[in-house]
Design an enzyme around this catalytic site. Structure first.
Site, short mmCIF file in Angstrom:
data_model
loop_
_atom_site.label_atom_id
_atom_site.label_comp_id
_atom_site.label_asym_id
_atom_site.label_seq_id
_atom_site.Cartn_x
_atom_site.Cartn_y
_atom_site.Cartn_z
N GLY A 129 0.76 -1.24 0.00
CA GLY A 129 0.00 0.00 0.00
C GLY A 129 0.78 1.28 0.00
N GLU A 169 4.25 -6.38 1.95
CA GLU A 169 4.06 -6.86 0.57
C GLU A 169 3.93 -5.69 -0.38
OE1 GLU A 169 0.35 -8.41 1.53
OE2 GLU A 169 1.09 -10.34 2.22
N PRO A 170 5.01 -4.97 -0.62
CA PRO A 170 4.91 -3.84 -1.54
C PRO A 170 4.73 -4.29 -2.99
CG PRO A 170 7.19 -4.22 -0.90
CD PRO A 170 6.35 -5.17 -0.08
N GLY A 171 3.86 -3.60 -3.70
CA GLY A 171 3.70 -3.88 -5.13
C GLY A 171 4.07 -2.62 -5.90
N ARG A 194 -6.50 3.05 -15.16
CA ARG A 194 -6.52 3.73 -13.86
C ARG A 194 -7.22 5.09 -13.88
NH1 ARG A 194 -2.75 5.02 -11.02
NH2 ARG A 194 -3.63 4.31 -9.05
N CYS A 251 -13.75 3.57 -27.91
CA CYS A 251 -15.01 4.21 -28.30
C CYS A 251 -15.78 4.73 -27.10
CB CYS A 251 -15.83 3.21 -29.08
SG CYS A 251 -14.94 2.58 -30.48
N GLU A 252 -15.14 5.49 -26.26
CA GLU A 252 -15.86 6.11 -25.16
C GLU A 252 -15.23 7.45 -24.80
OE1 GLU A 252 -16.23 3.86 -21.59
OE2 GLU A 252 -16.14 2.00 -22.71
N TYR A 256 0.06 -1.64 -12.07
CA TYR A 256 -1.36 -1.69 -12.36
C TYR A 256 -1.70 -1.06 -13.72
CZ TYR A 256 -1.35 -2.91 -7.44
OH TYR A 256 -1.07 -3.51 -6.23
#
Ligand code: LLP
Length: 461
Positions: A279, A318-320, A358, A389-390, A419
């Site tokens: 986190g 647990e770093p990501g 994101r 297409c948005e 991510y």
């Protein structure tokens, strides 16, 4: 319950780096060097080099969109995590996983946190010993648990009473389909009731959560009692407690609060392990500043000492994101520049929400710049959009670029190493990008670009 629970003021949210409201990068300044991979340099022509490779050339050779990771930066962050936390610290693979990344994290001494059978499969395929893996997940299927047990994963972080039922069956030699004896090491994931000041989609430590066992409700104590029963029966080993508060967290105080809660289990039960999850936030845009992995670890350690956790307890995390985010950037090619009179200039690139969802999911802010003139000022306000297409397909809502940006330019978004690729999709049947690691003047493909035929490989003709 803590000082981050109050609603943020507008600037505070921006400075706090919450993915909720994107702060605006200032006009005119060049992109901040702190947002670029550590090996970034600029050559005599003004081009950005990463890992000794000219990224403009790289984009021309490999095509775009392209994810570029600075391999030395990745290794440096893994080593920093290992030095700060010691053995047992795990890289959260959900942030970015492929064979090369799994091997790199393992080579640098990290365990790997896998949260599905799919992540487990990739880590094992990379040759990471099962004993170095930690299995997470709030809904582990019996097949996932069986695969983990059979492989001999190092730790299973138990998340629900249903999971305890499954473990009970799988470790019972009378009914288990698995070859025993199996005696997995497990931790209990608890929800400590600590709320962090980040986007609600990535907040997990609060009591109203699908994750873990609530402390206040008594569920955590009940889960521990059941696991102790299984331990007495020789079916598993209860080694510790775990909490994960959320992601993109800048303040260190909530981790200390979580330690206080975790310590109430670890100390009386004399459990040997305490894990504070991942986190730790990273800076995405100008003006943001994040604590280092080292200061995060030392503040958690101090909190452990203050809470009476014995020095022999293995305290890990647990770093990501903090391992991979800043090591990576995405290169795109500008396809259209559309001035919409009275509103804004839309610069459309050849990727978008399929390689970086994101901004759409969390309103996350990014910067943008031209790698052919990385040190140039950026006076021109634009909105960087994708090719999907948005209308919501925005990559950088409030971007700044040099005045001379034009069609055909390679444009970059920094800090996309976490991510991004891991949440990429084939929406609109856009093939997923190539991923390269650069180091020592060389680029090596670690994930090849999807082809149009790849888009058909699951269809049954
Ligand atoms: N441990 C557990 C149990 C987790 O659930 C997570 C992330 C981590 C560790 C790693 O957290 P990190 O250090 O990367 O913040 N897709 C979202 C982030 C979701 C995080 C999910 N869990 C985003 O793009 O912001």
């Amino acid at each position: 319950m803590n000082d981050t629970a109050r609603p943020p003021g507008p600037n505070e949210t921006a400075r706090g780096g919450s993915p909720g409201v994107a702060p605006k990068p200032g006009p005119n300044d060049p992109v901040g060097w702190n947002l670029l991979p550590e090996s970034a340099t600029v050559d005599d022509w003004g081009h950005l080099h990463v890992g000794g490779v000219d990224v403009v050339e790289l984009a021309r050779e490999r095509g775009t969109p392209l994810f570029v990771y600075d391999e030395d930066h990745l290794r440096a962050r893994c080593r920093e995590a290992r030095d700060a936390w010691g053995d047992g610290v795990a890289y959260a693979t959900k942030a970015f996983l492929c064979l090369a990344m799994a091997r790199l994290a393992h080579e640098e001494g990290l365990c790997l946190d896998v949260s599905t059978g799919g992540e487990l499969h990739v880590a094992l395929a990379a040759g990471v010993p099962a004993g170095r893996l930690v299995l997470h997940g709030n809904n582990k299927s019996i097949l996932e648990l069986a695969a983990a047990l059979q492989a001999g994963v190092g730790r299973i972080v138990v998340d629900s009473f249903d999971e305890i039922d499954r473990l009970e069956r799988l470790t019972d030699p009378r009914v288990s389909p698995l070859d025993g004896p199996l005696r997995p090491r497990v931790l209990v994931r608890v929800t400590p009731g600590v709320e962090v000041h980040t986007h609600e989609f990535v907040r997990t430590g609060q009591l109203d959560s699908k994750f873990g066992f609530g402390v206040a409700s008594g569920d955590a104590a009940a889960a521990i009692a059941r696991l102790q029963g299984l331990e007495r029966a020789g079916r598993l080993e209860l080694v510790g407690v775990h909490a994960h508060l959320g992601s993109q967290v800048f303040a260190l105080a909530p981790f200390a609060e979580a330690v206080d809660v975790l310590a109430t289990f670890v100390a009386p039960l004399e459990l040997p392990e305490l894990v504070v999850g991942g986190g730790l936030g990273v800076a995405y845009v100008a003006g943001e500043e994040a604590p280092s992995l080292a200061s995060w670890a030392s503040s958690v350690r101090e909190a452990c000492t203050a809470a009476g956790v014995a020095p022999s307890v293995r305290v890990t995390a647990e770093p990501g994101r903090s391992i991979v985010a800043t090591a990576g950037l995405t290169l795109y090619t500008v396809g259209t520049v559309k001035d919409v009179a009275g509103f804004r200039t839309y610069v459309a690139v050849d990727g978008g929400m399929s390689d970086n969802p994101r901004p759409v999911l969390y309103g996350s802010g990014y910067e943008t710049f031209l790698p052919r003139e990385v040190a140039a000022t950026r006076p021109r306000a634009i909105r960087l959009v994708g090719k999907h297409c948005e209308t919501g397909d925005v990559v950088v809502s409030e971007g700044w670029v040099p005045e001379d940006l034009m069609v055909g330019d390679v444009v970059a978004t920094p800090v996309t190493g976490a991510y991004g690729y891991s949440m990429a999709s084939n929406y609109n049947k856009v093939p997923r990008p190539e991923v390269v690691f650069v180091a020592g003047g060389q680029a090596r493909t670690v994930v090849r670009r999807e082809t149009l035929d790849d888009l058909l490989r699951l269809d049954v003709p």
